[in-house]
Design a protein around this motif. Structure first.
Motif, PDB file in Angstrom:
ATOM      1  N   CYS A 170      35.638  42.516  44.702  1.00 55.20           N
ATOM      2  CA  CYS A 170      36.050  42.404  43.310  1.00 55.20           C
ATOM      3  C   CYS A 170      36.789  43.654  42.863  1.00 55.20           C
ATOM      4  O   CYS A 170      36.689  44.723  43.484  1.00 55.20           O
ATOM      5  CB  CYS A 170      34.843  42.150  42.410  1.00 55.20           C
ATOM      6  N   ALA A 171      37.510  43.524  41.763  1.00 52.59           N
ATOM      7  CA  ALA A 171      38.211  44.643  41.138  1.00 52.59           C
ATOM      8  C   ALA A 171      38.518  44.249  39.702  1.00 52.59           C
ATOM      9  O   ALA A 171      38.397  43.082  39.317  1.00 52.59           O
ATOM     10  CB  ALA A 171      39.489  44.980  41.899  1.00 52.59           C
ATOM     11  N   THR A 172      38.932  45.220  38.901  1.00 51.72           N
ATOM     12  CA  THR A 172      39.259  44.921  37.503  1.00 51.72           C
ATOM     13  C   THR A 172      40.625  44.242  37.423  1.00 51.72           C
ATOM     14  O   THR A 172      41.497  44.435  38.292  1.00 51.72           O
ATOM     15  CB  THR A 172      39.302  46.208  36.656  1.00 51.72           C
ATOM     16  N   PRO A 173      40.858  43.450  36.370  1.00 51.84           N
ATOM     17  CA  PRO A 173      42.182  42.862  36.157  1.00 51.84           C
ATOM     18  C   PRO A 173      43.275  43.915  36.092  1.00 51.84           C
ATOM     19  O   PRO A 173      44.385  43.713  36.609  1.00 51.84           O
ATOM     20  CB  PRO A 173      42.026  42.116  34.826  1.00 51.84           C
ATOM     21  N   TYR A 175      43.382  46.920  37.579  1.00 49.91           N
ATOM     22  CA  TYR A 175      43.698  47.436  38.915  1.00 49.91           C
ATOM     23  C   TYR A 175      44.571  46.447  39.676  1.00 49.91           C
ATOM     24  O   TYR A 175      45.575  46.835  40.304  1.00 49.91           O
ATOM     25  CB  TYR A 175      42.423  47.732  39.704  1.00 49.91           C
ATOM     26  N   ASN A 233      30.196  51.025  38.651  1.00 50.96           N
ATOM     27  CA  ASN A 233      30.813  51.666  37.486  1.00 50.96           C
ATOM     28  C   ASN A 233      32.211  52.177  37.806  1.00 50.96           C
ATOM     29  O   ASN A 233      33.119  52.102  36.961  1.00 50.96           O
ATOM     30  CB  ASN A 233      29.930  52.809  36.983  1.00 50.96           C
ATOM     31  N   LEU A 236      34.433  49.223  37.695  1.00 46.25           N
ATOM     32  CA  LEU A 236      34.679  48.848  36.296  1.00 46.25           C
ATOM     33  C   LEU A 236      35.674  49.793  35.629  1.00 46.25           C
ATOM     34  O   LEU A 236      36.387  49.392  34.692  1.00 46.25           O
ATOM     35  CB  LEU A 236      33.356  48.841  35.516  1.00 46.25           C
ATOM     36  N   ASP A 237      35.751  51.025  36.105  1.00 44.15           N
ATOM     37  CA  ASP A 237      36.711  51.985  35.577  1.00 44.15           C
ATOM     38  C   ASP A 237      38.114  51.792  36.159  1.00 44.15           C
ATOM     39  O   ASP A 237      39.033  52.539  35.818  1.00 44.15           O
ATOM     40  CB  ASP A 237      36.242  53.419  35.847  1.00 44.15           C
ATOM     41  N   GLY A 238      38.248  50.811  37.061  1.00 47.25           N
ATOM     42  CA  GLY A 238      39.568  50.485  37.590  1.00 47.25           C
ATOM     43  C   GLY A 238      40.025  51.306  38.768  1.00 47.25           C
ATOM     44  O   GLY A 238      41.231  51.404  39.039  1.00 47.25           O
ATOM     45  N   TYR A 252      29.475  40.735  35.472  1.00 48.95           N
ATOM     46  CA  TYR A 252      30.825  41.235  35.230  1.00 48.95           C
ATOM     47  C   TYR A 252      31.875  40.217  35.644  1.00 48.95           C
ATOM     48  O   TYR A 252      32.961  40.159  35.042  1.00 48.95           O
ATOM     49  CB  TYR A 252      31.026  42.555  35.978  1.00 48.95           C
ATOM     50  N   ARG A 257      35.260  41.106  33.342  1.00 49.18           N
ATOM     51  CA  ARG A 257      35.534  42.534  33.546  1.00 49.18           C
ATOM     52  C   ARG A 257      35.891  42.822  35.003  1.00 49.18           C
ATOM     53  O   ARG A 257      36.615  43.766  35.289  1.00 49.18           O
ATOM     54  CB  ARG A 257      34.327  43.374  33.116  1.00 49.18           C
ATOM     55  N   LEU A 258      35.384  42.006  35.920  1.00 52.84           N
ATOM     56  CA  LEU A 258      35.757  42.085  37.322  1.00 52.84           C
ATOM     57  C   LEU A 258      36.263  40.715  37.770  1.00 52.84           C
ATOM     58  O   LEU A 258      35.776  39.684  37.290  1.00 52.84           O
ATOM     59  CB  LEU A 258      34.571  42.501  38.194  1.00 52.84           C
TER      60      LEU A 258
END
Length: 311
Positions: A170-173, A175, A233, A236-238, A252, A257-258
């Motif tokens: 997973c990763a943030t949108p 990123y 975390n 989540l911070d990208g 998440y 968020r992920l």
């Protein structure tokens, strides 16, 4: 080697003293005087020819020899309880010491609350919970029950399946929008991947399967840790792509968020098991605790709730 007839009572006495942490509290519990407690400990130390406790005017603490004595004493006393219940055929309430190990995040959020509920039902059990980043070897006699993830390579222990648990990428949108979304496993080599150094797993190597084909990808990144919560975390911070168990990131993913990456590929499972030594398969307290865990995780509503709030 002969065992002194007073050994079991000495072990019980010392275990009580260590648990209460005070001569006066032990005296009240046993209905004797504080000097009598001090005298009994002195007699034990004289017989063993070692000092078991450090004494000051304010507190007592275990010496290294006392730590060793206490660990073995508690195990032996628990074995005596198991033996007596076994030979008597009694279906009595579980009692005795139960040593439990779990990983930091999952142990804190899921196992500790369940132990609280278990003790409400079985007040004669004394539970010692130890949380660790790297699980201890299963063959060691340090714990009665370990909550473990993934494959169980040691055949010398028994395992009770508790719940399914997938590993996901997973990763943030943000990123993925900035660096692109991997389409095939080899694309991961061009991404910043967050590393987790835990257990005996090969660090920096991710295995992804699709059908009968399995690919081993060497990943890299500028962030690594031995703490899964920190890694989440950072994701989540990208900072990059993370591989983590579903119980840890599901909420998440649900919130957006992920985002899951390479959804059509599978990673080695992280199914949850309760693991215990073969010699404990007749232990009333171990069997009761493992049954309690299994009954909890077997409830679909509980499982869904856990996946929705893994931290």
């Amino acid at each position: 080697m002969s065992i002194p007839s007073s050994a079991p009572s000495e072990m019980a006495f010392f275990s009580l003293l260590a648990r209460l942490g005070s001569f006066s509290a032990t005296a009240r519990e046993l209905g004797i005087t504080t000097p009598a407690v001090s005298k009994r400990l002195a007699q034990m130390e004289a017989r063993l020819r070692v000092q078991l406790l450090n004494r000051t005017t304010r507190r007592i603490s275990l010496t290294p020899e006392g730590e060793t004595y206490l660990a073995h004493a508690r195990r032996i006393l628990a074995d005596i309880d198991d033996m007596e219940q076994l030979v008597s055929g009694a279906a009595s309430a579980p009692k005795g010491l139960l040593r439990v190990n779990a990983t930091l995040g999952f142990g804190r959020s899921h196992i500790a609350p369940l132990i609280s509920e278990f003790i409400k039902l079985h007040a004669q059990v004394q539970v010692q919970l130890q949380l660790s980043v790297d699980p201890p070897p299963l063959a060691e006699d340090a714990f009665d029950v370990c909550v473990r993830f993934g494959e169980l390579p040691d055949a010398r222990v028994l395992a009770r399946y508790l719940a399914p648990n997938r590993r996901l990428l997973c990763a943030t949108p943000a990123y993925l929008a900035s660096h692109g979304t991997p389409k095939v496993p080899n694309d991961l080599a061009h991404h910043n991947c967050i590393g987790i150094r835990q257990g005996g797993e090969a660090y920096g190597t991710w295995r992804l399967s699709q059908g009968k084909r399995t690919q081993t990808i060497k990943v890299r990144g500028n962030l690594s840790t031995n703490d899964g919560e920190i890694a989440v975390n950072w994701a989540l911070d990208g900072h990059g792509i993370l591989m983590r168990a579903e119980w840890d990131i599901a909420k998440y993913l649900r919130s957006g968020r992920l985002l899951q990456v390479l959804e059509n590929h599978h990673l080695p499972p992280a199914d949850i098991h309760a693991v215990y030594p073969q010699r404990h398969q007749t232990s009333v307290r171990v069997r009761a605790f493992v049954d309690f865990l299994a009954g909890h995780f077997d409830q679909p509503s509980i499982r869904a709730e856990g996946l929705a709030s893994a931290w």
